[in-house]
Design a protein around this motif. Structure first.
Motif, PDB file in Angstrom:
ATOM      1  N   ALA A 639     147.871  46.208  86.056  1.00 39.50           N
ATOM      2  CA  ALA A 639     148.658  47.002  86.992  1.00 39.50           C
ATOM      3  C   ALA A 639     150.100  46.994  86.521  1.00 39.50           C
ATOM      4  O   ALA A 639     150.540  46.047  85.852  1.00 39.50           O
ATOM      5  N   VAL A 640     150.837  48.035  86.862  1.00 37.81           N
ATOM      6  CA  VAL A 640     152.257  48.122  86.557  1.00 37.81           C
ATOM      7  C   VAL A 640     153.034  48.223  87.855  1.00 37.81           C
ATOM      8  O   VAL A 640     152.717  49.055  88.718  1.00 37.81           O
ATOM      9  N   VAL A 641     154.031  47.340  87.999  1.00 39.20           N
ATOM     10  CA  VAL A 641     154.983  47.407  89.116  1.00 39.20           C
ATOM     11  C   VAL A 641     156.369  47.340  88.504  1.00 39.20           C
ATOM     12  O   VAL A 641     156.719  46.361  87.841  1.00 39.20           O
ATOM     13  N   GLY A 642     157.160  48.387  88.697  1.00 38.16           N
ATOM     14  CA  GLY A 642     158.457  48.448  88.037  1.00 38.16           C
ATOM     15  C   GLY A 642     158.266  48.475  86.530  1.00 38.16           C
ATOM     16  O   GLY A 642     157.513  49.301  86.004  1.00 38.16           O
ATOM     17  N   ASP A 643     158.929  47.555  85.847  1.00 31.07           N
ATOM     18  CA  ASP A 643     158.758  47.430  84.403  1.00 31.07           C
ATOM     19  C   ASP A 643     157.938  46.209  84.037  1.00 31.07           C
ATOM     20  O   ASP A 643     158.010  45.704  82.903  1.00 31.07           O
ATOM     21  N   SER A 644     157.137  45.717  84.977  1.00 27.12           N
ATOM     22  CA  SER A 644     156.279  44.562  84.725  1.00 27.12           C
ATOM     23  C   SER A 644     154.828  45.000  84.607  1.00 27.12           C
ATOM     24  O   SER A 644     154.322  45.741  85.455  1.00 27.12           O
TER      25      SER A 644
END
Length: 719
Positions: A639-644
């Motif tokens: 999963a991607v949240v923001g740039d993480s």
């Protein structure tokens, strides 16, 4: 095992010049035979060019005879000879890329590779067939000769494949000899038509073991049947291939790891590359090699430091008479994490702010002996939880007796997840933890006695106004993608099939779904335990697919079908970043998992490459952005949240976090929640900027419903 060096007398032949009139006569005979034996319509392949997966007959220029395995034998060490061409399967060869322009020549009837006996570098060393190990003495390159013929130059010796003494006789040995470009060293590559054999062998059965020790066992099975013939058996444990044996074998001696429990099974494969469904699984518990009652020494030098609401515990390594295999980290006397024996630190994330915590560490070995716990140390967390990508808290929202696999959050804040083996969709109210089974079924859904069943879920961005639920599931014959209406908390109507015919097997079914910013649905498919399918862009296995929400193929797909990228083994993670780039997570076999940045038409190398291992330097192959040891990873969802980028791992029992850079690199990789919640299958973003995570700790390698004990977790992240 490498073929033994033949007796000296077999290498004593030499290429003695023959009288000029004999050479002229041989040339005339060769020309006449070439005309009679090679159909004009087929013609030679272009010089120094072969088509991957295509079968060829190799016709010697001097004799007009075909490269053949003597007696059509399937055994290791069978001699390679020339024989009058009749296109039998022992005269059919395919070129398997070995990287950098080198190929292995595989015989169709046996699945074995052309090999120079004993890895000899001498003139006259015999060519034989042997189990394909991609050794240098099993690799050739195609060197141009006049008239569309090629010379086949062996990699380890630099010598050419040669008909001994320029013989015109059936059964004349094929050897290696100093490359002089002679006509008996030149070969015409005659391509055959597409295989008409599309029937896979029956699954092997009757698995049983004998001679079990701590390092080896003999596995036996009942032979499969096939309309043409079984060429090979592939032996696996838990989705990882261990070895292959010829189709004439019904047993194999396997190398084991002491103290493990493995699920063993076998697939049958025919000469056309058709692979059977897997045999039933045989569980094997391997004994330790010695009775070990001595515990490791107690860890020393334990320290703890806080960074916001995370604590990092460090220690000095323990020792053991056999070996330390892991450490258990205790918080307040309760195990909250585990790390392998090579590690000496652990990050405990998601703690309460401004709170004192006590930590101790103990070591364990392969036999399960544990040291006493170390002296305890205390640390107090910071007053707040801040920072992008920081785990602030982890809350258990629900439990389930089946495997929560696919999961999606709806616009109203509720969550839908799939019970993989039970085949049902469940609605979860995050505020109360209440779960309700959604009415409706998926026609034909079936398990695989492995990792098939009800897998990925997705909803389109316009779900609030057009409420389609997208599902990937297994049937008795294939994997498929369907969609069904979700209205008033229930599935409504008959599911529409969008994609079908995706190959299935016990493992390697892929299964993840993700909508992209372009409005298209992306689908991760496994190779169906047939690695060659991953390189076939006409086959839907081992791919990332891209389709319109209604199942139509987009006009800008690279191969005129649903395939978007290929060369994948078993991808189970798909996620788009803030720049619209597609990331993918893929299981390796036994060496490396890989995290890929997927591009249109990209070839990600399987089975030629596993991560960065193998012949990975060929032009056109796309390298992974991150690789991880399968022992420390075996990751499924991302999963991607923001740039993480967040990666959920099964065997590694952790979440990896990495920062995505503007140029598409991954930096600052961290290992979090290691051993805290067990095997993690799915990670999905939540609308509030956090994560949903599901566990997969029990019953994940069978199709038995309700034999698990799993958790659905909600993670709050810092900003």
């Amino acid at each position: 095992m490498t073929p033994a060096t033949p007796p000296a007398r077999l290498l004593a032949h030499s290429h003695r010049p023959r009288p000029r009139h004999a050479r002229l006569l041989a040339g005339l005979v060769a020309a006449a035979l070439a005309v009679l034996l090679v159909p004009a319509a087929a013609g030679p392949a272009a010089a120094a060019t072969v088509e991957p997966g295509r079968w060829y007959v190799l016709v010697n220029r001097a004799s007009g005879k075909a490269l053949d395995v003597a007696g059509s034998a399937t055994t290791e060490g069978a001699a390679i000879v020339q024989r009058t061409r009749d296109d039998r399967t022992s005269q059919q060869w395919r070129f398997v890329a070995a990287g950098d322009g080198w190929y292995r020549l595989q015989a169709r009837h046996s699945g074995r590779a052309l090999d120079i006996t004993g890895a000899s570098r001498a003139d006259g060393a015999r060519a034989v067939q042997w189990t394909d190990r991609s050794a240098a003495h099993q690799q050739v390159r195609l060197a141009d000769s006049a008239g569309g013929y090629v010379r086949l130059v062996v990699r380890h010796s630099g010598k050419a494949l040669d008909v001994l003494n320029a013989s015109l006789a059936d059964g004349a040995p094929v050897v290696q000899w100093t490359d002089r470009g002679q006509t008996n060293q030149q070969w015409q590559l005659v391509p055959l038509g597409a295989s008409t054999d599309t029937s896979a062998p029956t699954p092997p059965g009757g698995l049983r073991t004998t001679g079990l020790t701590c390092t080896a066992v003999t596995l036996s099975w009942t032979a499969s049947t096939d309309n043409v013939g079984v060429a090979a058996y592939d032996i696996y444990h838990d989705g990882q291939q261990m070895t292959s044996v010829p189709g004439t074998a019904t047993s194999a001696v396997l190398t084991l790891s002491p103290g493990v429990t493995w699920g063993m099974y076998v697939n049958a494969r025919d000469a056309a590359g058709n692979v059977s469904q897997a045999s039933p699984t045989l569980e094997l518990t391997v004994p330790p090699c010695q009775t070990d009652t001595a515990a490791p020494t107690t860890p020393t030098g334990v320290t703890a430091s806080a960074d916001g609401t995370s604590a990092t515990v460090r220690w000095t390594a323990s020792t053991d008479d056999v070996g330390v295999t892991g450490y258990e980290v205790l918080r307040g006397g309760v195990v909250v994490g585990t790390v392998p024996g090579s590690a000496t630190s652990f990050v405990d994330a998601g703690l309460a702010a401004g709170t004192a915590y006590s930590y101790a560490v103990r070591a364990r070995d392969q036999a399960g002996n544990r040291s006493p716990a170390s002296a305890a140390v205390t640390v107090t967390t910071g007053a707040t939880c801040t920072g992008a990508g920081v785990i602030c808290s982890v809350r258990q929202v629900a439990t389930d007796r089946d495997l929560p696999w696919g999961l999606v959050e709806l616009p109203d804040g509720s969550v839908l997840y799939g019970r993989r083996d039970a085949g049902r969709v469940v609605r979860l109210d995050p505020a109360t933890g209440t779960t309700t089974v959604v009415a409706g079924t998926f026609p034909g859904m079936a398990g695989t006695d492995g990792e098939g069943g009800l897998m990925g879920l997705a909803v389109a961005p316009d779900f609030a106004t057009d409420p389609w639920l997208y599902v990937m599931h297994t049937t008795a014959t294939d994997n498929r993608v369907v969609r069904v209406r979700y209205v008033d908390g229930a599935l409504s109507g008959t599911p529409q099939v969008l994609v079908q015919g995706i190959p299935r097997n016990k493992y390697h079914n892929g299964g993840r779904l993700r909508f992209g910013p372009d409005g298209m649905l992306y689908v991760a498919t496994g190779d169906g335990q047939n690695p060659q399918w991953a390189q076939d862009t006409a086959n839907l296995a081992g791919k990332v697919l891209r389709i319109h929400p209604d199942g139509r193929v987009p006009a800008d797909n690279p191969f005129g079908n649903a395939v978007w990228s290929y060369g994948h083994r078993n991808p189970q993670g798909l996620a788009f970043d803030s720049r619209g780039r597609l990331w993918q997570q893929e299981f390796g076999n036994s060496l490396m998992d890989e995290t890929n940045l997927v591009v249109r038409g990209g070839n990600y190398g399987w089975p030629q490459c596993e991560g960065t291992s193998g012949s990975c330097s060929d032009a056109g192959l796309v390298a992974p952005k991150l690789t991880m040891s399968t022992a420390a990873a075996s990751c499924s969802g991302i999963a991607v949240v923001g740039d993480s980028l967040w990666i959920a791992c099964l065997r590694g029992t952790r979440l990896y976090r990495a920062t995505i850079t503007a140029d598409g690199s991954l930096t600052g990789v961290q290992s979090l929640l290691q051993g805290t919640y067990g095997r993690l299958r799915t990670v999905e973003p939540s609308a509030d900027g956090g994560l949903w995570v599901t566990t997969s700790t029990r019953g994940d390698k069978d199709s038995v419903a309700n034999n698990s004990d799993e958790r659905i977790l909600k993670i709050t992240l810092g900003r």
